[in-house]
Design an enzyme around this catalytic site. Structure first.
Site, PDB file in Angstrom:
ATOM      1  N   SER A 127      34.265  47.676  31.595  1.00 12.61           N
ATOM      2  CA  SER A 127      34.464  46.231  31.440  1.00 12.61           C
ATOM      3  C   SER A 127      33.608  45.628  30.342  1.00 12.61           C
ATOM      4  CB  SER A 127      34.116  45.554  32.773  1.00 12.61           C
ATOM      5  OG  SER A 127      33.924  44.178  32.593  1.00 12.61           O
ATOM      6  N   GLU A 129      32.151  42.981  30.690  1.00  9.39           N
ATOM      7  CA  GLU A 129      30.971  42.421  31.365  1.00  9.39           C
ATOM      8  C   GLU A 129      29.742  43.274  31.100  1.00  9.39           C
ATOM      9  OE1 GLU A 129      30.291  39.577  33.646  1.00  9.39           O
ATOM     10  OE2 GLU A 129      31.872  39.058  32.259  1.00  9.39           O
ATOM     11  N   TYR A 151      27.645  43.444  39.530  1.00 13.27           N
ATOM     12  CA  TYR A 151      28.943  44.039  39.174  1.00 13.27           C
ATOM     13  C   TYR A 151      28.830  44.799  37.850  1.00 13.27           C
ATOM     14  CZ  TYR A 151      33.605  44.278  37.074  1.00 13.27           C
ATOM     15  OH  TYR A 151      34.742  44.714  36.442  1.00 13.27           O
TER      16      TYR A 151
HETATM   17  P1  NDP Z   1      41.602  43.570  41.449  1.00 11.28           P
HETATM   18  O1  NDP Z   1      40.407  42.923  42.066  1.00 11.28           O
HETATM   19  O2  NDP Z   1      42.865  42.786  41.348  1.00 11.28           O
HETATM   20  O3  NDP Z   1      41.943  44.915  42.248  1.00 11.28           O
HETATM   21  C1  NDP Z   1      40.941  45.727  42.798  1.00 11.28           C
HETATM   22  C2  NDP Z   1      41.585  46.854  43.562  1.00 11.28           C
HETATM   23  O4  NDP Z   1      40.563  47.694  44.113  1.00 11.28           O
HETATM   24  C3  NDP Z   1      42.460  46.415  44.749  1.00 11.28           C
HETATM   25  O5  NDP Z   1      43.593  47.242  44.834  1.00 11.28           O
HETATM   26  C4  NDP Z   1      41.545  46.671  45.943  1.00 11.28           C
HETATM   27  O6  NDP Z   1      42.234  46.901  47.164  1.00 11.28           O
HETATM   28  C5  NDP Z   1      40.872  47.958  45.479  1.00 11.28           C
HETATM   29  N1  NDP Z   1      39.680  48.281  46.248  1.00 11.28           N
HETATM   30  C6  NDP Z   1      38.572  47.514  46.418  1.00 11.28           C
HETATM   31  N2  NDP Z   1      37.692  48.151  47.211  1.00 11.28           N
HETATM   32  C7  NDP Z   1      38.244  49.342  47.559  1.00 11.28           C
HETATM   33  C8  NDP Z   1      37.822  50.434  48.342  1.00 11.28           C
HETATM   34  N3  NDP Z   1      36.634  50.435  48.970  1.00 11.28           N
HETATM   35  N4  NDP Z   1      38.645  51.510  48.462  1.00 11.28           N
HETATM   36  C9  NDP Z   1      39.855  51.520  47.860  1.00 11.28           C
HETATM   37  N5  NDP Z   1      40.307  50.502  47.102  1.00 11.28           N
HETATM   38  C10 NDP Z   1      39.513  49.428  46.950  1.00 11.28           C
HETATM   39  O7  NDP Z   1      41.139  44.076  40.009  1.00 11.28           O
HETATM   40  P2  NDP Z   1      41.966  44.134  38.630  1.00 11.28           P
HETATM   41  O8  NDP Z   1      43.296  44.725  38.875  1.00 11.28           O
HETATM   42  O9  NDP Z   1      41.854  42.834  37.920  1.00 11.28           O
HETATM   43  O10 NDP Z   1      41.063  45.142  37.780  1.00 11.28           O
HETATM   44  C11 NDP Z   1      41.255  46.562  37.876  1.00 11.28           C
HETATM   45  C12 NDP Z   1      39.979  47.265  37.478  1.00 11.28           C
HETATM   46  O11 NDP Z   1      39.641  46.952  36.135  1.00 11.28           O
HETATM   47  C13 NDP Z   1      38.751  46.887  38.309  1.00 11.28           C
HETATM   48  O12 NDP Z   1      37.945  48.035  38.419  1.00 11.28           O
HETATM   49  C14 NDP Z   1      38.050  45.842  37.471  1.00 11.28           C
HETATM   50  O13 NDP Z   1      36.676  45.791  37.776  1.00 11.28           O
HETATM   51  C15 NDP Z   1      38.327  46.358  36.079  1.00 11.28           C
HETATM   52  N6  NDP Z   1      38.396  45.388  35.024  1.00 11.28           N
HETATM   53  C16 NDP Z   1      39.219  44.308  35.140  1.00 11.28           C
HETATM   54  C17 NDP Z   1      39.350  43.417  34.116  1.00 11.28           C
HETATM   55  C18 NDP Z   1      40.232  42.218  34.234  1.00 11.28           C
HETATM   56  O14 NDP Z   1      40.091  41.304  33.405  1.00 11.28           O
HETATM   57  N7  NDP Z   1      41.172  42.173  35.169  1.00 11.28           N
HETATM   58  C19 NDP Z   1      38.620  43.613  32.837  1.00 11.28           C
HETATM   59  C20 NDP Z   1      37.806  44.811  32.811  1.00 11.28           C
HETATM   60  C21 NDP Z   1      37.708  45.668  33.871  1.00 11.28           C
HETATM   61  P3  NDP Z   1      42.638  45.681  48.162  1.00 11.28           P
HETATM   62  O15 NDP Z   1      43.939  45.146  47.647  1.00 11.28           O
HETATM   63  O16 NDP Z   1      42.757  46.374  49.466  1.00 11.28           O
HETATM   64  O17 NDP Z   1      41.527  44.661  48.097  1.00 11.28           O
HETATM   65  P1  GDR Z   2      34.735  37.260  34.777  1.00 13.58           P
HETATM   66  O1  GDR Z   2      35.992  36.392  35.278  1.00 13.58           O
HETATM   67  O2  GDR Z   2      33.508  36.918  35.515  1.00 13.58           O
HETATM   68  O3  GDR Z   2      34.710  37.156  33.284  1.00 13.58           O
HETATM   69  O4  GDR Z   2      35.160  38.725  35.232  1.00 13.58           O
HETATM   70  P2  GDR Z   2      36.103  34.980  35.989  1.00 13.58           P
HETATM   71  O5  GDR Z   2      37.491  34.523  35.742  1.00 13.58           O
HETATM   72  O6  GDR Z   2      35.641  35.022  37.406  1.00 13.58           O
HETATM   73  O7  GDR Z   2      35.054  34.071  35.188  1.00 13.58           O
HETATM   74  C1  GDR Z   2      35.206  33.802  33.795  1.00 13.58           C
HETATM   75  C2  GDR Z   2      34.229  32.715  33.381  1.00 13.58           C
HETATM   76  O8  GDR Z   2      34.644  31.447  33.929  1.00 13.58           O
HETATM   77  C3  GDR Z   2      33.496  30.773  34.423  1.00 13.58           C
HETATM   78  N1  GDR Z   2      33.901  29.811  35.468  1.00 13.58           N
HETATM   79  C4  GDR Z   2      34.452  30.133  36.653  1.00 13.58           C
HETATM   80  N2  GDR Z   2      34.813  31.332  37.173  1.00 13.58           N
HETATM   81  C5  GDR Z   2      35.394  31.326  38.408  1.00 13.58           C
HETATM   82  N3  GDR Z   2      35.809  32.489  38.926  1.00 13.58           N
HETATM   83  N4  GDR Z   2      35.582  30.177  39.124  1.00 13.58           N
HETATM   84  C6  GDR Z   2      35.213  28.948  38.644  1.00 13.58           C
HETATM   85  O9  GDR Z   2      35.395  27.932  39.300  1.00 13.58           O
HETATM   86  C7  GDR Z   2      34.636  28.927  37.342  1.00 13.58           C
HETATM   87  N5  GDR Z   2      34.187  27.933  36.543  1.00 13.58           N
HETATM   88  C8  GDR Z   2      33.744  28.477  35.416  1.00 13.58           C
HETATM   89  C9  GDR Z   2      32.593  31.892  34.933  1.00 13.58           C
HETATM   90  O10 GDR Z   2      31.262  31.409  35.090  1.00 13.58           O
HETATM   91  C10 GDR Z   2      32.784  32.934  33.838  1.00 13.58           C
HETATM   92  O11 GDR Z   2      31.908  32.671  32.770  1.00 13.58           O
HETATM   93  C11 GDR Z   2      36.494  39.214  35.086  1.00 13.58           C
HETATM   94  C12 GDR Z   2      36.753  40.213  36.232  1.00 13.58           C
HETATM   95  O12 GDR Z   2      38.109  40.584  36.203  1.00 13.58           O
HETATM   96  C13 GDR Z   2      35.887  41.447  36.080  1.00 13.58           C
HETATM   97  O13 GDR Z   2      36.264  42.406  37.067  1.00 13.58           O
HETATM   98  C14 GDR Z   2      36.109  42.025  34.677  1.00 13.58           C
HETATM   99  O14 GDR Z   2      35.306  43.149  34.489  1.00 13.58           O
HETATM  100  C15 GDR Z   2      35.799  40.971  33.626  1.00 13.58           C
HETATM  101  O15 GDR Z   2      36.640  39.851  33.839  1.00 13.58           O
HETATM  102  C16 GDR Z   2      36.042  41.467  32.214  1.00 13.58           C
END
Ligand code: NDP
Ligand code: GDR
Length: 328
Positions: A127, A129, A151
């Site tokens: 990520s 992050e 995280y």
């Molecule tokens: P989501 O939060 O939408 O999905 C997370 C998934 O992980 C769900 O299917 C959840 O299952 C599963 N999970 C959580 N805990 C467990 C566990 N103990 N055992 C098995 N499965 C589990 O994430 P995203 O699809 O947005 O992201 C996918 C991956 O990419 C993540 O690892 C995230 O950190 C990473 N990532 C995401 C980014 C983004 O912008 N979306 C950017 C960079 C990295 P359940 O449905 O049961 O909760």
């Molecule tokens: P992020 O996503 O932390 O970048 O992680 P998120 O959308 O939660 O926050 C983005 C930015 O918005 C600011 N923010 C708020 N965020 C949330 N959730 N709710 C609010 O009300 C709010 N107001 C302002 C946050 O402070 C932050 O700066 C996501 C996840 O998908 C991670 O798993 C992944 O790795 C990174 O993106 C890349």
């Protein structure tokens, strides 16, 4: 028929990746953790109309035995490790669980592959992050890491373990340094979806305001459908590697509000309220990715603009709320 195992198949990326792989003729296996709310499991796969085409297998990221058994029994060619406790804000409330699932869980997958299918190709969901407190305007594969949350620290551990297993045991493990990517299937707690859901509620008279935290934070937001294509491309390369995947455009939370509200004909300044309780203990102020390597080596480029993404998300949330109102 190639076989792929997706951990996190019920999440945003897992659902889009499953759809992408099914369209390419893969047999798709998905790790499914047990839940008491089994009626809502697989909501995203259902939304995409593919739930019946994915083989859901009982297991958990913290249960190494379940991972070994699944990988040993099915022998997948490709393994996409997407499962995680992925909500940054929650990682301060549940740091140990985040380390267990997001960090050690990834190591469990690597161990299971090393033991049961060492020739499988692995994708690790790293990520942006991990860059955290950055000193450069743009981040690429050589930018130093400085995690700012439990995280991000857990993801950094997972990332380095993937690199280490590649170098130590010759695993074909690739790591995608993906910047934020969103879609109508984004979890409602993440800021873009919270905003588009808020826009839909306000437009339909269900809410009067939207409370947000830090409006000045900047992110490089793309569409999840574009980003799962990059994951697959990484595993099609002869050699494993690490790739930044990003659009190269950085936008503030405030600007995203302006775009999303404007799509519904609303002025965000009338409805958005800043709530100091929603600020994080430590913030990642601004991210902008440089995806030159992915463009050159994978031929990858994003296809969906931020405006098109916001419009798609607002329209999907309007449709969801209208359907609920009709059903009541
Ligand atoms: P989501 O939060 O939408 O999905 C997370 C998934 O992980 C769900 O299917 C959840 O299952 C599963 N999970 C959580 N805990 C467990 C566990 N103990 N055992 C098995 N499965 C589990 O994430 P995203 O699809 O947005 O992201 C996918 C991956 O990419 C993540 O690892 C995230 O950190 C990473 N990532 C995401 C980014 C983004 O912008 N979306 C950017 C960079 C990295 P359940 O449905 O049961 O909760
Ligand atoms: P992020 O996503 O932390 O970048 O992680 P998120 O959308 O939660 O926050 C983005 C930015 O918005 C600011 N923010 C708020 N965020 C949330 N959730 N709710 C609010 O009300 C709010 N107001 C302002 C946050 O402070 C932050 O700066 C996501 C996840 O998908 C991670 O798993 C992944 O790795 C990174 O993106 C890349």
């Amino acid at each position: 028929m190639p076989q792929a195992l997706i951990t996190g198949v019920t999440g945003q990326d897992g659902a889009y990746l499953a759809q992408f792989l099914l369209a390419r003729g893969y047999r798709v296996l998905g790790l499914l953790r047990r839940s008491a709310s089994s009626d809502v499991i697989g909501e995203r796969l259902r939304w995409l109309g593919i739930i019946d085409q994915v083989a859901l297998l009982d297991g958990d990221m913290s249960d190494l035995g379940s991972l070994i058994r699944i990988i040993d029994k099915h022998g997948p060619d490709e393994i996409y490790n997407l499962a995680a406790q992925s909500f940054v804000a929650s990682s301060w409330q549940q740091p140990l669980l985040t380390a267990q699932v997001t960090g050690l869980g990834a190591l469990n997958v690597l161990e299971a592959v090393r033991i049961a299918a060492p020739r499988a190709r692995i994708y690790q969901a790293s990520s942006s992050e991990m860059f955290g407190k950055i000193g450069t305007a743009e981040q690429n594969e050589t930018t130093p890491f400085y995690p700012r949350s439990p995280y991000a620290a857990a993801k950094l551990f997972a990332h380095w373990m993937a690199v280490n297993y590649r170098e130590s045991f010759g695993l074909h493990a690739s790591s995608g340094l993906l910047f934020n990517h969103e879609s109508p299937l984004r979890g409602i707690e993440f800021v873009t979806r919270k905003i588009t859901d808020g826009v839909a509620r306000i437009k339909l008279g269900l809410s009067r305001e939207l409370r947000l935290g830090n409006l000045e934070a900047k992110r490089d937001w793309g569409h999840a459908r574009d980003y799962v294509r990059a994951m697959w491309l990484m595993l099609q390369q002869e050699h494993p590697g690490d790739y930044v995947v990003a659009t190269g455009r950085s936008t503030s939370v405030c600007e995203f509000c302006q775009i999303a509200f404007a799509h519904a004909g609303l002025d965000h300044r009338e409805f958005v309220r800043v709530d100091p309780l929603l600020f994080r203990p430590a913030e990642v102020d601004a991210l902008r990715g440089d995806a030159t390597k992915a463009r050159q080596a994978l031929g990858w480029a994003p296809e969906v603009s931020l405006e098109a993404l916001a419009a798609e998300m607002v329209e999907a949330d309007l449709a969801r709320h209208r359907a609920r109102l009709k059903a009541d």
